[in-house]
Design a protein around this motif. Structure first.
Motif, PDB file in Angstrom:
ATOM      1  N   GLU A   1      -8.292   3.981   6.594  1.00  0.00           N
ATOM      2  CA  GLU A   1      -9.601   4.639   6.719  1.00  0.00           C
ATOM      3  C   GLU A   1     -10.578   4.107   5.678  1.00  0.00           C
ATOM      4  O   GLU A   1     -11.769   3.931   5.955  1.00  0.00           O
ATOM      5  N   LEU A   2     -10.064   3.823   4.482  1.00  0.00           N
ATOM      6  CA  LEU A   2     -10.915   3.316   3.392  1.00  0.00           C
ATOM      7  C   LEU A   2     -11.082   1.801   3.445  1.00  0.00           C
ATOM      8  O   LEU A   2     -11.876   1.243   2.670  1.00  0.00           O
ATOM      9  N   GLY A   3     -10.339   1.111   4.316  1.00  0.00           N
ATOM     10  CA  GLY A   3     -10.351  -0.347   4.303  1.00  0.00           C
ATOM     11  C   GLY A   3      -9.743  -0.907   3.035  1.00  0.00           C
ATOM     12  O   GLY A   3     -10.148  -1.964   2.537  1.00  0.00           O
ATOM     13  N   TYR A   4      -8.756  -0.197   2.524  1.00  0.00           N
ATOM     14  CA  TYR A   4      -8.146  -0.490   1.212  1.00  0.00           C
ATOM     15  C   TYR A   4      -6.817  -1.218   1.439  1.00  0.00           C
ATOM     16  O   TYR A   4      -5.769  -0.595   1.588  1.00  0.00           O
ATOM     17  N   LEU A   5      -6.866  -2.564   1.469  1.00  0.00           N
ATOM     18  CA  LEU A   5      -5.686  -3.344   1.811  1.00  0.00           C
ATOM     19  C   LEU A   5      -4.558  -3.204   0.794  1.00  0.00           C
ATOM     20  O   LEU A   5      -3.384  -3.164   1.160  1.00  0.00           O
ATOM     21  N   ALA A   6      -4.913  -3.143  -0.493  1.00  0.00           N
ATOM     22  CA  ALA A   6      -3.861  -2.971  -1.503  1.00  0.00           C
ATOM     23  C   ALA A   6      -3.132  -1.653  -1.290  1.00  0.00           C
ATOM     24  O   ALA A   6      -1.909  -1.564  -1.428  1.00  0.00           O
ATOM     25  N   GLY A   7      -3.888  -0.598  -0.952  1.00  0.00           N
ATOM     26  CA  GLY A   7      -3.260   0.685  -0.666  1.00  0.00           C
ATOM     27  C   GLY A   7      -2.385   0.621   0.565  1.00  0.00           C
ATOM     28  O   GLY A   7      -1.308   1.239   0.613  1.00  0.00           O
TER      29      GLY A   7
END
Length: 807
Positions: free
Chosen positions: A521-527
């Protein structure tokens, strides 16, 4: 095996550790070296004393080279010059020795625990400004580690029990009434050697009375002579002597720095300092705030922009050591400790101390945050990590200053340095600092959440899954109902790992999936990458190999766009999945690539996991001879980082190696130790690992019979992690080894009793009390035992006792 964390700093073969290569010849002092070497034979604590610039550090290094062969685990240097807070002395020594620090354990206790099993010489250099703390640490170490010796350098004795002292005299001076032999005097020889190095045109032709008088006026002090020698070509010896004389007279008349024996050295430093123009003096004062090597950019930040010409002139004046290129590719200058002390005094008198220290802390923060950004990228990871390696002393000093002056900087520095500490296997030791940083942040803020995330991972790698769960849960509870945060995604993934490690797989899966949804949802690839790792761990615990393979393939797709440690951990996950699926060729390729990447970056966490997979693959392919060195390296890495998880994984691998090579009693013993210690640390066994162990364990018990199997089981269940690790290392050694029965054959009953007590972790003092003999008698017995068995370290004696069943 445990799939959460790894690291590494065990015993290393003898030699010199931490000593920089000598860049100049060692002139004279043969008698002093010999005397200190003899004192080290007679006493376990020797302190070399003398004024600043007398050559104590150089002498200690020369003695270290002379005696290194006596110590099985070598000679280790701990430099204390940069330690300003006495409370940080144990921590500085722990870092120098590579001893990991665990939450709740004092650094001095951690060092004492590790050294208790080693035979080494510890050189503590520049103790004078932290004299009480250094003395207390020496007493603690010498009480706990019977085979450790300490060589200290200080301007005054430590005044600790059992200390032998050697006052370092000046270099031998020429006889001014008989100059025939002046050239052979140590002080003259040093001046001539350094003057020739400073300028090729300088030559000492025969006996020069001016040189003899010059070194005599300098009292034979090596640093003073070296500083004077560098000017010999430019000024000539006669003019040099005239100027030195004027300055000495001035300082003797009333300079407070010139008290007592420091008079000639202070005169020389003062003389060099006064030859500078005002801007150069200001730069000299400012850069004295650096505790170690510094770049020209750092000097610009702390002194003033555009200091390059001034820095170059300081090098020419020998007030800075010429720059050297460090592994990060940056050139750094060094100020000698005595000159740094003088510069610091001048800095304080000029009222510039606070400003310089604040500037250094700000510079350190900029470096740390810039390097942290590099660590988050695959391309910049290696250079960023090496940058922080080279700036470590500056980072530590900046943190110390910020703790007392700038709470916000403490939090930012701690968070910025956490990925580097993780990479280098030091995260568990940073737990106290992280706790302090968390206390400085507003609960629920992004900074607070990030700090809690690293606190959770540090607890996991310290073998505390319950404590880790508490930190991750605190973030969920504080921000779970608020707007989505990347730190929340990270901590939900952390919760999944902590829960899975405790066998709570349903809750772990729920948290992992929630982390995945939030990260996307955040576009947070590391997450997303962290969530993949967590869900992969859950899949391993539940035996869902198809799901684990899909997750590993997804991780491959995003590997180039996530931090390197995530990509390498995912690579290890893929290796495990391929191994379980029976695709051993693909697993071998994946494992080899992962190991190579971990070694290139210096990622000790993933190196340990990769080595575990190497052992498994070696054994699957019937390569027991290749499995042994991989197992040994895994156990050594675990010892270096103090990671119980990696040590336990090593024990599990050792059980498989023993079972594969027909050592059935040893397999049962080491697996029993593994099971007991796993439960003790609060971890749940991975079902597929347990299943892999079932059949070889059943065969081993069947081969032994019920009675022997129960005895082997009881033996392993009673072992501590340290004893079990030593036991495992016995079966991970490649090459010919002395037969344990033959080594023990020449020992008397009393000597066998001593070996047993050493293996049980008793100190010499405890053995003496138990056997009603003196400590000196115990030491004499152990010396004879070492001569007979060739077992020099206490760990060697422990291994000897284990090999013949004494413990």
């Amino acid at each position: 095996m445990i799939a959460v964390g790894q690291s590494a700093a065990g015993a290393v073969a003898g030699g010199l550790r931490g000593f920089a290569p000598a860049l100049t010849s060692f002139v004279g002092r043969a008698e002093a070296v010999a005397k200190v070497a003899v004192l080290l034979e007679q006493s376990r604590l020797v302190t070399v004393t003398g004024p600043g610039g007398a050559g104590k550090t150089r002498l200690a290094a020369e003695v270290a080279r002379r005696v290194a062969g006596r110590f099985a685990d070598g000679v280790w240097l701990a430099e204390l010059a940069a330690v300003r807070d006495p409370a940080q002395v144990p921590g500085a020594v722990a870092v120098a020795l590579g001893v990991p620090q665990r939450p709740g354990q004092a650094p001095g206790t951690a060092v004492a625990h590790v050294l208790a099993g080693q035979q080494l010489l510890l050189v503590l250099d520049n103790c004078e400004h932290v004299i009480d703390a250094a003395a207390e640490l020496c007493v603690e170490l010498l009480r706990a580690a019977d085979d450790v010796h300490v060589l200290a350098t200080s301007r005054e004795p430590l005044r600790a029990a059992g200390e032998a002292r050697y006052r370092l005299p000046p270099l031998i001076l020429p006889n001014l009434d008989d100059l025939a032999g002046a050239a052979q005097a140590e002080a003259v020889a040093l001046f001539a050697d350094r003057a020739r190095r400073a300028g090729a045109r300088f030559a000492l032709d025969g006996v020069d009375p001016a040189v003899a008088r010059l070194v005599t006026r300098l009292d034979g002090m090596p640093l003073a002579i070296e500083l004077a020698a560098v000017r010999a070509e430019a000024l000539g010896v006669d003019q040099l002597l005239d100027r030195i004389g004027d300055r000495l007279d001035l300082l003797t008349a009333g300079d407070r720095l010139a008290a007592g024996r420091h008079r000639s050295l202070a005169a020389t430093v003062e003389w060099s300092y006064r030859l500078l123009d005002e801007r150069e003096r200001r730069v000299f004062r400012a850069v004295s705030v650096f505790p170690g090597p510094f770049t020209l950019e750092a000097a610009d930040a702390v002194a003033e922009p555009g200091v390059g010409p001034a820095v170059l002139h300081l090098v020419e004046c020998s007030l800075l050591v010429p720059p050297r290129v460090d592994p990060d590719g940056r050139s750094r200058y060094v100020m000698l400790e005595t000159l740094r002390a003088y510069g610091n005094r001048m800095l304080g008198e000029a009222g510039e101390q606070e400003q310089a220290e604040a500037a250094l802390a700000w510079y350190a923060l900029q470096v740390a945050e810039q390097a942290a950004a590099g660590l988050r990228t695959g391309a910049g990871e290696v250079s960023a990590a090496r940058w922080l390696d080279a700036e470590e002393a500056t980072m530590r000093q900046a943190l110390g200053w910020a703790i007392n002056h700038d709470a916000a900087s403490v939090q930012r520095l701690a968070v910025a340095l956490a990925p580097w500490c993780f990479l280098r296997g030091r995260l568990a030791g940073e737990y106290p600092l992280m706790r302090q940083a968390a206390g400085q942040a507003q609960p629920g803020s992004e900074a607070w959440c990030t700090t809690q995330f690293w606190l959770g991972w540090s607890a996991l790698y310290a073998g505390d899954p319950v404590g880790a769960l508490g930190h991750f849960t605190a973030v969920r509870d504080a921000v779970g109902d608020g707007p989505p945060l990347s730190a929340l995604a990270d901590c939900l993934a952390g919760r999944a790992v902590a829960l899975a490690s405790q066998g709570r797989t349903a809750e772990a899966s729920q948290n992992g999936r929630r982390a995945m949804v939030l990260a996307r949802e955040l576009g947070y690839l590391a997450g997303e990458g962290t969530a993949i790792l967590a869900l992969g761990l859950v899949a391993g615990y539940t035996g869902d190999m198809d799901g684990a393979l899909q997750l590993a393939r997804r991780a491959e797709q995003i590997a180039a766009r996530v931090p390197g440690w995530i990509a390498r951990t995912a690579s290890n996950m893929l290796t495990a999945v391929l191994t379980e699926a029976g695709d051993l060729d693909a697993a071998e390729r994946s494992c080899a690539a992962g190991l190579a990447r971990a070694r290139d970056v210096g990622d000790l966490q993933n190196l340990a996991t990769g080595l575990m997979h190497s052992v498994i693959l070696d054994l699957r392919a019937g390569r027991s001879q290749e499995a042994a060195p991989h197992l040994r390296e895994l156990l050594e890495v675990a010892a270096r980082t103090g990671s119980p998880i990696d040590a336990l994984n090593g024990l599990d691998c050792c059980g498989h190696l023993c079972a594969a090579t027909g050592r059935f009693a040893e397999a049962v013993t080491v697996w029993a130790a593994y099971a007991a210690l796993l439960q003790q640390d609060g971890f749940t066994d991975v079902p597929m690992d347990s299943a892999r162990r079932d059949e070889p364990l059943r065969r081993a018990r069947q081969a032994l019979g019920a009675v022997r199997a129960r005895a082997s089981q009881a033996r392993g269940a009673a072992m501590s992690l340290a004893t079990a690790t030593e036991y495992a290392l016995m079966f991970a050694t490649v090459g010919p080894q002395r037969s344990a029965p033959s080594a023990m054959r020449g020992l008397s009953a009393r000597e066998r009793e001593l070996v047993t007590l050493v293996a049980r972790g008793r100190t010499n003092t405890q053995i003496a009390a138990e056997l009603f003999i003196s400590v000196r008698t115990v030491s004499s017995h152990l010396d004879r035992i070492r001569d007979k068995t060739g077992a020099r370290r206490r760990t060697d004696l422990t291994r000897l006792a284990l090999s013949v069943g004494l413990v």
